[in-house]
Design an enzyme around this catalytic site. Structure first.
Site, PDB file in Angstrom:
ATOM      1  N   ARG A 154      14.573   0.262   1.300  1.00  0.00           N
ATOM      2  CA  ARG A 154      14.688  -1.066   1.928  1.00  0.00           C
ATOM      3  C   ARG A 154      15.260  -1.936   0.778  1.00  0.00           C
ATOM      4  NH1 ARG A 154       9.526  -3.517   4.681  1.00  0.00           N
ATOM      5  NH2 ARG A 154       8.709  -3.606   2.295  1.00  0.00           N
ATOM      6  N   GLY A 179       0.644  -1.168  -0.103  1.00  0.00           N
ATOM      7  CA  GLY A 179       0.074  -0.093   0.159  1.00  0.00           C
ATOM      8  C   GLY A 179       0.848   1.239   0.191  1.00  0.00           C
ATOM      9  N   ARG A 180       2.045   1.207   0.347  1.00  0.00           N
ATOM     10  CA  ARG A 180       2.995   2.377   0.390  1.00  0.00           C
ATOM     11  C   ARG A 180       4.256   2.058  -0.032  1.00  0.00           C
ATOM     12  NH1 ARG A 180       4.072   4.010   6.732  1.00  0.00           N
ATOM     13  NH2 ARG A 180       4.169   1.956   7.529  1.00  0.00           N
ATOM     14  N   ASP A 212       1.186 -11.364   6.862  1.00  0.00           N
ATOM     15  CA  ASP A 212       1.822 -10.407   5.509  1.00  0.00           C
ATOM     16  C   ASP A 212       2.903  -9.641   5.816  1.00  0.00           C
ATOM     17  OD1 ASP A 212      -0.512  -8.925   7.304  1.00  0.00           O
ATOM     18  OD2 ASP A 212       0.393  -7.316   6.348  1.00  0.00           O
ATOM     19  N   ASP A 269      -2.443   7.563   1.650  1.00  0.00           N
ATOM     20  CA  ASP A 269      -1.988   8.288   0.909  1.00  0.00           C
ATOM     21  C   ASP A 269      -0.625   7.717   0.434  1.00  0.00           C
ATOM     22  OD1 ASP A 269      -0.205   8.405   3.001  1.00  0.00           O
ATOM     23  OD2 ASP A 269      -0.774  10.380   3.768  1.00  0.00           O
TER      24      ASP A 269
END
Length: 481
Positions: free
Chosen positions: A166, A83-84, A244, A115
């Site tokens: 990352r 999601g980000r 997850d 966002d």
């Protein structure tokens, strides 16, 4: 960076292509030379900054967000995904291939009305913990850099957006297999395709057949057990052990409200959303097995249930064996399989003493580097309220260690496995405040430097090894942190 794109090219339908949304006024807040070496980078530069902040495209990068599902606090969510986080591809270097992901790079199809941004405080914390765990020899993803900006984002209040860069040997999670098992479209076909890809990329010694699948799941069980044994041995609480957030390689992954234990508490909770204590420190070994059971269920279309159960039944043996081996090194006695149960009892009695006497976990283990095993007196004993209880334990401990011919060497060995410095939450918070209020990242760099050598003495940063001040004791973080 030199990229290859195996996931992107071979697993169409397992992701959505999406490009980063640039952040304004990007600037380096943190950089890891050690992580950079993994993919053949040296020093940060302006062009790299623009690439990793999403302002210009990097050559050969593909940019995509993966789709997966997961059990979150025990409840199944059928569609999650990145999601980000946006993956650029697999960067190749002298230490193999590492996924490069921009965490906080903007919205993706899986943002769920979010966002897609990471706030600066979460980016800084993930950067520091990734590199801190690596220095402690704990299996983990890495952090190349943290990039700040002047872009405002809203959580409870207005904050600054940032990106953590990352590095991971793989971003494949337990939740990937859950998603493609429970999906109605191409259930077994997609699942088999993902398993075969995982074996080819990360378990090349295994064959893509039934025997290989069984051995693979056994290895996943063992690597997961070893990772959690590492966590328990250093007093690390992950905080959000959803499926997850579980790497298929047994690497520590997806850091949110983590914490190192200060005053030892078996039921320590570091996540303010964890009202029931599901992910408390002492619950982590059991949750590791629970998550593996979810993975086993997802793999049941391609691996026989008897083989899955047999592998799961070995989890506790793997975890206990590795935990006892790690703690034997920390406490200074020889690891022996035949002594497992007695040693586990001895270790448990020590942690019970630490909790009852409200002692700091990291400091207490570090004091074994000062103990004279042939003397009853020690700084650790001096900290005990229940001195009689400690004396009884220490007598049993002395018998277990036996005679030590070279005490200085023995003490040096203890200091080589028991860190003096860990990432205490209050230290990270002080670095974050300096950046938020003054734009000053010097504290972050100091903490990073010390944590890169956690077993060494750093005379100028002696305060970093102290117990937290009153305001910093037992800090509990949010999932947005």
């Amino acid at each position: 960076m030199n990229f290859k794109q195996d996931f992107f090219e071979q697993l169409s339908g397992f992701y959505s292509q999406v490009y980063p949304t640039p952040i304004t006024q990007p600037h380096w807040l943190g950089w890891s030379d050690d992580a950079a070496k993994l993919i053949g980078l040296t020093q940060p530069n302006d062009e790299l900054l623009m690439q990793l902040s999403g302002n210009i495209a990097a050559p050969d990068a593909s940019y995509y967000a993966q789709v997966y599902s997961g059990h979150q606090f025990g409840g199944y969510t059928p569609r999650l995904g990145d999601g980000r986080s946006i993956i650029m591809g697999e960067a190749t270097g002298p230490h193999g291939a590492w996924d490069v992901a921009l965490k906080g790079a903007g919205p993706t199809p899986y943002s769920r009305q979010g966002d897609g941004r990471a706030v600066m405080r979460s980016a800084v914390r993930e950067f520091l913990i990734s590199e801190a765990l690596a220095a402690l020899d704990v299996p983990t993803s890495r952090a190349l850099a943290v990039i700040g900006s002047d872009l405002p984002v809203w959580r409870e209040t207005q904050e600054q957006a940032a990106i953590t860069v990352r590095l991971a040997k793989s971003h494949i999670r337990f939740g990937h297999f859950e998603y493609f098992c429970h999906s109605e479209q191409g259930r077994t076909e997609k699942l088999t395709q993902l398993v075969n890809f995982t074996l080819a990329q990360h378990f090349p010694h295994l064959s893509a057949d039934k025997a290989g699948y069984v051995q693979w799941f056994n290895e996943v069980v063992e690597s997961t057990a070893k990772m959690i044994a590492h966590w328990q041995s250093i007093g690390f609480a992950h905080g959000v052990m959803n499926t997850d957030n579980m790497s298929i390689l047994g690497d520590s992954f997806d850091f949110g409200p983590f914490a190192f234990i200060d005053t030892f508490k078996e039921d320590f909770i570091c996540n303010h959303s964890d009202h029931q204590g599901r992910y408390a420190f002492g619950q982590q070994p059991g949750i590791g097995l629970w998550n593996l059971q979810c993975l086993a269920q997802a793999l049941s279309p391609v691996i026989a249930s008897d083989d899955l159960v047999a592998a799961l039944n070995r989890y506790q043996t793997h975890l206990v064996a590795h935990y006892v081996e790690l703690m034997a090194q920390k406490l200074g006695f020889d690891y022996q399989v035949s002594q497992h149960q007695q040693d586990l009892t001895l270790i448990g009695q020590l942690t019970t003493l630490l909790e009852a006497n409200q002692l700091d976990y990291t400091q207490s283990l570090r004091q074994f580097g000062q103990i004279d095993i042939h003397s009853q007196h020690s700084s650790l004993r001096d900290n005990m309220i229940d001195v009689d209880g400690f004396d009884q334990w220490f007598s049993r401990y002395q018998q277990r260690v036996g005679n030590v011919a070279d005490m200085r060497q023995w003490q040096a060995q203890r200091n080589g496995v028991n860190p003096k410095y860990v990432l205490r939450n209050y230290l990270a918070q002080e670095a974050i405040i300096d950046i938020e209020e003054r734009g000053d990242n010097r504290k972050l760099k100091q903490i990073q430097s010390v944590l890169a050598q956690p077993f060494a003495e750093h005379a100028e940063f002696e305060d970093f090894a102290k117990r937290p001040p009153e305001w910093g004791q037992g800090l509990i973080m949010s999932c947005s942190s």
